[in-house]
Design a protein around this motif. Structure first.
Motif, PDB file in Angstrom:
ATOM      1  N   ARG A  15       0.831  -1.203   0.000  1.00  0.00           N
ATOM      2  CA  ARG A  15       0.000   0.000   0.000  1.00  0.00           C
ATOM      3  C   ARG A  15       0.866   1.253   0.000  1.00  0.00           C
ATOM      4  NH1 ARG A  15      -5.251   0.064   1.342  1.00  0.00           N
ATOM      5  NH2 ARG A  15      -5.010   1.891   2.681  1.00  0.00           N
ATOM      6  N   HIS A  16       1.945   1.227   0.773  1.00  0.00           N
ATOM      7  CA  HIS A  16       2.843   2.383   0.815  1.00  0.00           C
ATOM      8  C   HIS A  16       3.483   2.601  -0.553  1.00  0.00           C
ATOM      9  CE1 HIS A  16       5.671   5.301   2.432  1.00  0.00           C
ATOM     10  NE2 HIS A  16       6.642   4.631   1.843  1.00  0.00           N
ATOM     11  N   GLY A  17       3.941   1.528  -1.193  1.00  0.00           N
ATOM     12  CA  GLY A  17       4.554   1.661  -2.506  1.00  0.00           C
ATOM     13  C   GLY A  17       3.594   2.211  -3.543  1.00  0.00           C
ATOM     14  N   ARG A  18       2.350   1.722  -3.523  1.00  0.00           N
ATOM     15  CA  ARG A  18       1.340   2.240  -4.450  1.00  0.00           C
ATOM     16  C   ARG A  18       1.069   3.718  -4.198  1.00  0.00           C
ATOM     17  NH1 ARG A  18      -3.569  -1.094  -3.032  1.00  0.00           N
ATOM     18  NH2 ARG A  18      -4.587   0.366  -4.462  1.00  0.00           N
ATOM     19  N   TYR A  19       0.959   4.083  -2.927  1.00  0.00           N
ATOM     20  CA  TYR A  19       0.671   5.470  -2.581  1.00  0.00           C
ATOM     21  C   TYR A  19       1.807   6.394  -3.023  1.00  0.00           C
ATOM     22  CZ  TYR A  19       0.253   9.656   0.286  1.00  0.00           C
ATOM     23  OH  TYR A  19       0.199  10.964   0.710  1.00  0.00           O
ATOM     24  N   VAL A  20       3.035   6.010  -2.736  1.00  0.00           N
ATOM     25  CA  VAL A  20       4.178   6.863  -3.071  1.00  0.00           C
ATOM     26  C   VAL A  20       4.296   7.030  -4.580  1.00  0.00           C
ATOM     27  CG1 VAL A  20       6.688   7.036  -3.008  1.00  0.00           C
ATOM     28  CG2 VAL A  20       5.447   6.360  -0.957  1.00  0.00           C
ATOM     29  N   LEU A  21       4.159   5.934  -5.337  1.00  0.00           N
ATOM     30  CA  LEU A  21       4.251   6.051  -6.789  1.00  0.00           C
ATOM     31  C   LEU A  21       3.099   6.897  -7.339  1.00  0.00           C
ATOM     32  CD1 LEU A  21       5.575   5.447  -9.460  1.00  0.00           C
ATOM     33  CD2 LEU A  21       4.407   3.226  -9.496  1.00  0.00           C
TER      34      LEU A  21
ATOM     35  N   ARG B  68      -4.730   6.940  -3.369  1.00  0.00           N
ATOM     36  CA  ARG B  68      -4.703   8.302  -2.835  1.00  0.00           C
ATOM     37  C   ARG B  68      -5.518   8.326  -1.549  1.00  0.00           C
ATOM     38  NH1 ARG B  68      -5.349   8.739  -8.428  1.00  0.00           N
ATOM     39  NH2 ARG B  68      -3.623   9.813  -9.510  1.00  0.00           N
ATOM     40  N   GLU B  69      -6.770   8.814  -1.624  1.00  0.00           N
ATOM     41  CA  GLU B  69      -7.622   8.838  -0.440  1.00  0.00           C
ATOM     42  C   GLU B  69      -7.860   7.412   0.049  1.00  0.00           C
ATOM     43  OE1 GLU B  69     -10.251   9.129  -4.123  1.00  0.00           O
ATOM     44  OE2 GLU B  69      -8.423  10.076  -3.371  1.00  0.00           O
ATOM     45  N   GLY B  70      -7.860   7.286   1.352  1.00  0.00           N
ATOM     46  CA  GLY B  70      -8.000   5.968   1.962  1.00  0.00           C
ATOM     47  C   GLY B  70      -6.688   5.412   2.475  1.00  0.00           C
ATOM     48  N   TYR B  71      -5.568   5.985   2.014  1.00  0.00           N
ATOM     49  CA  TYR B  71      -4.287   5.513   2.513  1.00  0.00           C
ATOM     50  C   TYR B  71      -4.084   6.023   3.937  1.00  0.00           C
ATOM     51  CZ  TYR B  71       0.701   4.980   3.278  1.00  0.00           C
ATOM     52  OH  TYR B  71       1.915   4.644   3.815  1.00  0.00           O
ATOM     53  N   ALA B  72      -3.567   5.169   4.791  1.00  0.00           N
ATOM     54  CA  ALA B  72      -3.278   5.555   6.173  1.00  0.00           C
ATOM     55  C   ALA B  72      -2.034   4.815   6.631  1.00  0.00           C
ATOM     56  CB  ALA B  72      -4.451   5.221   7.088  1.00  0.00           C
ATOM     57  N   HIS B  73      -1.284   5.468   7.490  1.00  0.00           N
ATOM     58  CA  HIS B  73      -0.061   4.876   8.015  1.00  0.00           C
ATOM     59  C   HIS B  73       0.107   5.351   9.449  1.00  0.00           C
ATOM     60  CE1 HIS B  73       4.075   3.466   8.254  1.00  0.00           C
ATOM     61  NE2 HIS B  73       4.436   4.658   8.671  1.00  0.00           N
TER      62      HIS B  73
END
Length: 247
Positions: free
Chosen positions: A132-138, A232-237
C-alpha cells in the motif's frame, strides 16, 4: 592475460598483503562479470576470523580503487539475512557470483553455498502495508510528474527519477525479483520484466531528452494497475514511536 585474470591477480595480491589471516576471499561486482571499465573499482569480499570483526572499507591498491566487504565468519548468517531483507543483497551477490581468490580451509565454499541459496530464494515478499505504501508513493510522484512544467526542468527530472525508482521497486517485488540501486537498478528491472522495464527506462529517457513525461507516466500507470491500482484517499499509516525500530 584477460581483464578478469588481471583483476583477480591484483585482488589476490591485496588480500595476501592486507589480510594474511583471511579464511577466504572472493572478487565480485563488475570485474567478476566482465563488465569492468578502466575506471571500475574492485569489489572484494573477505572472510575473516571472528576476532577481526566485520565492516566495510575503501582503499586504493596499485592505483586502483577497491571496496572491501569484511565479514567475520560468525557474522555471516545474520549479515546475509539482513542483506536479503534489504531486497538488494549486495554483499550476498558478491559471494554468490564472484570469483574465488583464496579458500585455504573450505570456509569460503560454505559461505558461497549459503549466498547461492539466498540468491535462489529471492528477496522477502512485501507486506500488505509495504504494498500500500509503494502504491501510494508512486501515485503521488505520478501526480507530481503530471503537474511538473517542462519549463522547470530540474523539478521535472527529479520527479521522473523518483517515479522510475518507485516503479522499479514495485515491478521487482511483483515478480519476486531482486531490486537494485545505481547501475543495478536498470539491470535488475529489465531482468525482472524486460517489456515493462524497458518501457520505464525509455520513458525516463523521454523526460531527460525531450521533456516529455507521457511515456514514463504511461509505463508507471501500467505498473500501478498490475499491483492494485493508484492509491490516494484511503491511505493511512501509523507512526512508530521514535526509536521503536531500534534506530
Amino acid at each position: 592475460m584477460t581483464d578478469l585474470e588481471a583483476a583477480s591477480a591484483q585482488a589476490a595480491r591485496l588480500v595476501a598483503e592486507m589480510f594474511p589471516e583471511a579464511l577466504g576471499a572472493v572478487l565480485g561486482g563488475s570485474a567478476a562479470q566482465g563488465r569492468a571499465t578502466a575506471s571500475s573499482d574492485l569489489d572484494i569480499g573477505v572472510l575473516l576470523p571472528d576476532s577481526a570483526g566485520s565492516g566495510r572499507r575503501v582503499v586504493r591498491h596499485e592505483g586502483r580503487l577497491v571496496e572491501l566487504f569484511l565479514n567475520a565468519v560468525g557474522d555471516v548468517p545474520g549479515f546475509f539475512a539482513w542483506d536479503r531483507a534489504r531486497r538488494r543483497a549486495t554483499v550476498v551477490f558478491v559471494y554468490a557470483e564472484g570469483v574465488t581468490l583464496t579458500d585455504p580451509s573450505g570456509q569460503l565454499a560454505d559461505t558461497r553455498r549459503l549466498a547461492e541459496e539466498i540468491v535462489a530464494l529471492g528477496p522477502p515478499p512485501l507486506t500488505a502495508d509495504q504494498w500500500r505504501h509503494g502504491r501510494y508513493v508512486l501515485t503521488c510522484y505520478l501526480d507530481d510528474l503530471a503537474d511538473a512544467s517542462p519549463a522547470s526542468r530540474h523539478e521535472q527530472l527529479i520527479v521522473a527519477d523518483h517515479v522510475l525508482r518507485e516503479a522499479a521497486e514495485l515491478v521487482t517485488a511483483h515478480h519476486g525479483a531482486w531490486s537494485g540501486i545505481g547501475k543495478w537498478l536498470p539491470r535488475r528491472l529489465v531482468a525482472a520484466d524486460p517489456e515493462l522495464g524497458n518501457a520505464l527506462l525509455d520513458g525516463y529517457l523521454a523526460v531527460a531528452e525531450r521533456a516529455d513525461p507521457v511515456p514514463l507516466a504511461a509505463a508507471a500507470q501500467e505498473v500501478l494497475e498490475g499491483v492494485g491500482g493508484p492509491l490516494r484517499e484511503g491511505y493511512a499509516h501509523r507512526w512508530q514511536p521514535f526509536g521503536a525500530d531500534g534506530t
